[in-house]
Enzyme design. Structure first.
Site, mmCIF file in Angstrom:
data_model
loop_
_atom_site.group_PDB
_atom_site.id
_atom_site.type_symbol
_atom_site.label_atom_id
_atom_site.label_comp_id
_atom_site.label_asym_id
_atom_site.label_seq_id
_atom_site.Cartn_x
_atom_site.Cartn_y
_atom_site.Cartn_z
ATOM 1 C CD GLN A 105 57.624 -39.737 -139.770
ATOM 2 O OE1 GLN A 105 57.920 -40.862 -140.146
ATOM 3 N NE2 GLN A 105 57.324 -38.779 -140.603
ATOM 4 C CG PHE A 106 62.871 -35.209 -139.112
ATOM 5 C CD1 PHE A 106 62.645 -33.867 -139.373
ATOM 6 C CD2 PHE A 106 63.060 -36.073 -140.173
ATOM 7 C CE1 PHE A 106 62.605 -33.397 -140.673
ATOM 8 C CE2 PHE A 106 63.036 -35.624 -141.471
ATOM 9 C CZ PHE A 106 62.798 -34.285 -141.735
ATOM 10 C CB THR A 107 57.936 -34.970 -140.200
ATOM 11 O OG1 THR A 107 57.354 -36.268 -140.125
ATOM 12 C CG2 THR A 107 58.978 -34.919 -141.304
#
Length: 148
Positions: A78-80
């Site tokens: 989950q890069f966000t």
């Protein structure tokens, strides 16, 4: 590394209308990796996650760990989690590590969880994923290896 941890009674992840990971009781993890993260961050977080006492004992108190209850993990990259929303209306994701840095650390994270005796299911790194879960409790925690 940042992890959003949710205690679940079940969770699944779907990619292109196909379920690629599914668990029963355990933890659903959203895993974010930044530029400075190392194997030490992986080690810290995996040890913390499997030993957190966030499952109820016979008296209803949060005294048991994932290892104690034999729970499973659904791990989703989950890069966000490293989205910066302070300026403007569009998040800036410059804090997230590039895939060539993030993916090996994410894979090492999942492998270390497995080495601790936990069944780990995952999504597909970098894919558009639909995640479903039933948050049990609800119990949701954010753990940041830089704030230990």
């Amino acid at each position: 590394m940042k992890v959003v941890l949710q205690r679940v009674s079940e969770a699944s992840v779907t990619v292109n209308e196909e379920v690629v990971g599914k668990i029963g009781s355990g933890l659903m993890l959203l895993v974010g990796i930044t530029h400075e993260d190392t194997v030490e961050d992986v080690q810290y977080l995996t040890d913390k996650i499997v030993n957190l006492r966030i499952f109820e004992d016979d008296e209803g108190k949060l005294n048991l760990s994932l290892l104690d209850v034999g729970g499973q993990i659904l791990s989703i990259s989950q890069f966000t989690l490293y989205g910066d929303c302070r300026k403007g209306r569009r998040p800036n994701f410059m804090g997230a590590a590039k895939p060539d840095v993030a993916e090996p650390l994410y894979e090492a994270f999942n492998e270390q969880l497995r080495q601790k005796g936990v069944q780990v299911e995952t999504g597909i790194f970098g894919a558009m994923m639909d995640v479903q879960l039933i948050n049990h409790g609800p119990v949701t925690l954010i753990i940041d290896s830089r704030q230990n």
